[in-house]
Scaffold this motif. Structure first.
Motif, PDB file in Angstrom:
ATOM      1  N   TYR A 142       0.864  -1.179   0.000  1.00 40.40           N
ATOM      2  CA  TYR A 142       0.000   0.000   0.000  1.00 40.40           C
ATOM      3  C   TYR A 142       0.901   1.229   0.000  1.00 40.40           C
ATOM      4  O   TYR A 142       1.775   1.370   0.860  1.00 40.40           O
ATOM      5  N   GLU A 143       0.705   2.111  -0.996  1.00 41.87           N
ATOM      6  CA  GLU A 143       1.463   3.354  -1.052  1.00 41.87           C
ATOM      7  C   GLU A 143       0.503   4.502  -1.348  1.00 41.87           C
ATOM      8  O   GLU A 143      -0.418   4.354  -2.152  1.00 41.87           O
ATOM      9  N   GLN A 144       0.752   5.615  -0.684  1.00 36.29           N
ATOM     10  CA  GLN A 144      -0.063   6.805  -0.928  1.00 36.29           C
ATOM     11  C   GLN A 144       0.840   8.014  -1.009  1.00 36.29           C
ATOM     12  O   GLN A 144       1.615   8.292  -0.089  1.00 36.29           O
ATOM     13  N   GLN A 145       0.738   8.710  -2.132  1.00 33.50           N
ATOM     14  CA  GLN A 145       1.506   9.938  -2.342  1.00 33.50           C
ATOM     15  C   GLN A 145       0.572  10.990  -2.906  1.00 33.50           C
ATOM     16  O   GLN A 145      -0.022  10.802  -3.967  1.00 33.50           O
ATOM     17  N   ASN A 146       0.461  12.096  -2.163  1.00 31.35           N
ATOM     18  CA  ASN A 146      -0.423  13.186  -2.571  1.00 31.35           C
ATOM     19  C   ASN A 146      -1.827  12.652  -2.823  1.00 31.35           C
ATOM     20  O   ASN A 146      -2.452  12.126  -1.913  1.00 31.35           O
ATOM     21  N   SER A 147      -2.302  12.721  -4.063  1.00 33.71           N
ATOM     22  CA  SER A 147      -3.681  12.312  -4.341  1.00 33.71           C
ATOM     23  C   SER A 147      -3.762  10.964  -5.052  1.00 33.71           C
ATOM     24  O   SER A 147      -4.768  10.663  -5.697  1.00 33.71           O
ATOM     25  N   THR A 165      -1.006  -4.173  -9.548  1.00 36.51           N
ATOM     26  CA  THR A 165      -1.018  -2.933  -8.787  1.00 36.51           C
ATOM     27  C   THR A 165      -2.101  -2.028  -9.359  1.00 36.51           C
ATOM     28  O   THR A 165      -2.068  -1.677 -10.538  1.00 36.51           O
ATOM     29  N   LEU A 166      -3.060  -1.668  -8.532  1.00 34.78           N
ATOM     30  CA  LEU A 166      -4.162  -0.808  -8.929  1.00 34.78           C
ATOM     31  C   LEU A 166      -3.860   0.626  -8.511  1.00 34.78           C
ATOM     32  O   LEU A 166      -3.396   0.872  -7.390  1.00 34.78           O
ATOM     33  N   PHE A 167      -4.143   1.582  -9.400  1.00 38.88           N
ATOM     34  CA  PHE A 167      -3.881   2.995  -9.142  1.00 38.88           C
ATOM     35  C   PHE A 167      -5.211   3.733  -8.990  1.00 38.88           C
ATOM     36  O   PHE A 167      -6.082   3.630  -9.856  1.00 38.88           O
ATOM     37  N   PHE A 168      -5.343   4.460  -7.889  1.00 37.91           N
ATOM     38  CA  PHE A 168      -6.560   5.218  -7.623  1.00 37.91           C
ATOM     39  C   PHE A 168      -6.230   6.683  -7.373  1.00 37.91           C
ATOM     40  O   PHE A 168      -5.249   7.004  -6.694  1.00 37.91           O
ATOM     41  N   SER A 169      -7.054   7.564  -7.909  1.00 41.76           N
ATOM     42  CA  SER A 169      -7.012   8.972  -7.545  1.00 41.76           C
ATOM     43  C   SER A 169      -7.922   9.162  -6.342  1.00 41.76           C
ATOM     44  O   SER A 169      -8.991   8.547  -6.257  1.00 41.76           O
ATOM     45  N   THR A 170      -7.518  10.029  -5.419  1.00 39.44           N
ATOM     46  CA  THR A 170      -8.359  10.299  -4.250  1.00 39.44           C
ATOM     47  C   THR A 170      -9.205  11.551  -4.410  1.00 39.44           C
ATOM     48  O   THR A 170     -10.030  11.833  -3.544  1.00 39.44           O
ATOM     49  N   ARG A 171      -9.013  12.299  -5.530  1.00 40.83           N
ATOM     50  CA  ARG A 171      -9.704  13.581  -5.713  1.00 40.83           C
ATOM     51  C   ARG A 171     -10.264  13.703  -7.126  1.00 40.83           C
ATOM     52  O   ARG A 171      -9.591  14.268  -8.007  1.00 40.83           O
ATOM     53  N   PRO A 172     -11.461  13.168  -7.386  1.00 38.19           N
ATOM     54  CA  PRO A 172     -12.267  12.318  -6.512  1.00 38.19           C
ATOM     55  C   PRO A 172     -11.738  10.888  -6.530  1.00 38.19           C
ATOM     56  O   PRO A 172     -10.874  10.545  -7.354  1.00 38.19           O
ATOM     57  N   LEU A 173     -12.273  10.034  -5.670  1.00 39.08           N
ATOM     58  CA  LEU A 173     -11.807   8.654  -5.589  1.00 39.08           C
ATOM     59  C   LEU A 173     -12.255   7.891  -6.827  1.00 39.08           C
ATOM     60  O   LEU A 173     -13.449   7.741  -7.094  1.00 39.08           O
TER      61      LEU A 173
END
Length: 213
Positions: A142-147, A165-173
């Protein structure tokens, strides 16, 4: 086309759409050991699961990049549960459709059809009515950098077959793409753009290809 060439065509399509687990090596008899997550990380994983479950329809452009075949593009359609379509832009003859519990690959240039059970692929995880990163799927990283959040996952019972490896944006999710690493160490990257959700998708989009199509 020789049998070996046909296999390579199918493999490229398999890799592109994130189902390489189903055609990996012999697998590892040991179960995958998931990484421990902090409470905050667990919260994000639950949000991701809820977001995937709430996304009933999805359309996007995709770019696929492989080490040996370079870049190719196309359009992806999704309707949960259980339906997905990857259409490659011309001149590629490749097509993938998931429906009725299976994934069907078509190479129109040679009339080749290959079928794999949906629940034997990572696409099965994404297309479940209630997606979960637990049980038969283990989180390896699990890695989180910025958004951006990256979740590295594998099949719990057969981690030697490969990982995703799945890539997700958090803004929006939202899901932005994935990378697949197969048992032979071959890597394929798929990135989504122009994403639309909640759209109307014609049921004809998910008709499974047949030999005569």
């Amino acid at each position: 086309m020789r049998k070996g060439s046909v296999v390579m065509v199918v493999r490229r399509l398999v890799m592109a759409c994130g189902v390489a687990f189903a055609v990996g090596g012999m697998g590892n008899p040991a179960l995958a050991a998931g990484v421990p997550l902090t409470q905050a990380q667990q919260g994000w994983v639950h949000r991701i699961e809820s977001s995937l479950a709430a996304t009933k329809t999805f359309q996007a452009r995709f770019e696929q990049v492989t080490e040996h075949d370079g870049a190719s593009t196309g359009t992806v359609l999704l309707e949960r549960p259980g339906k997905m379509r990857f259409s490659y832009d011309p001149p590629s003859p490749l097509l993938l459709v998931a429906n009725e519990g299976k994934v069907v690959f078509q190479d129109r240039s040679i009339g080749q059809i290959t079928t794999i059970p949906l629940d034997h692929t990572p696409l099965g995880l994404l297309l479940r009515p209630d997606p979960r990163f637990s049980g038969d799927v283990s989180i390896l990283g699990y890695e989180q950098q910025n958004s951006e959040i990256q979740l590295r996952v594998t099949r719990t019972e057969n981690p030697g077959e490969g990982e995703m490896t799945l890539f997700f944006s958090t803004r929006p999710l939202s899901l932005k793409g994935w990378t697949v690493l197969d048992a032979q160490g071959h890597r394929t990257i798929v990135h989504f753009s122009s994403v639309q959700t909640g759209i109307s998708v014609p049921s004809s989009s998910f008709v499974l290809p047949k030999d005569e199509d």
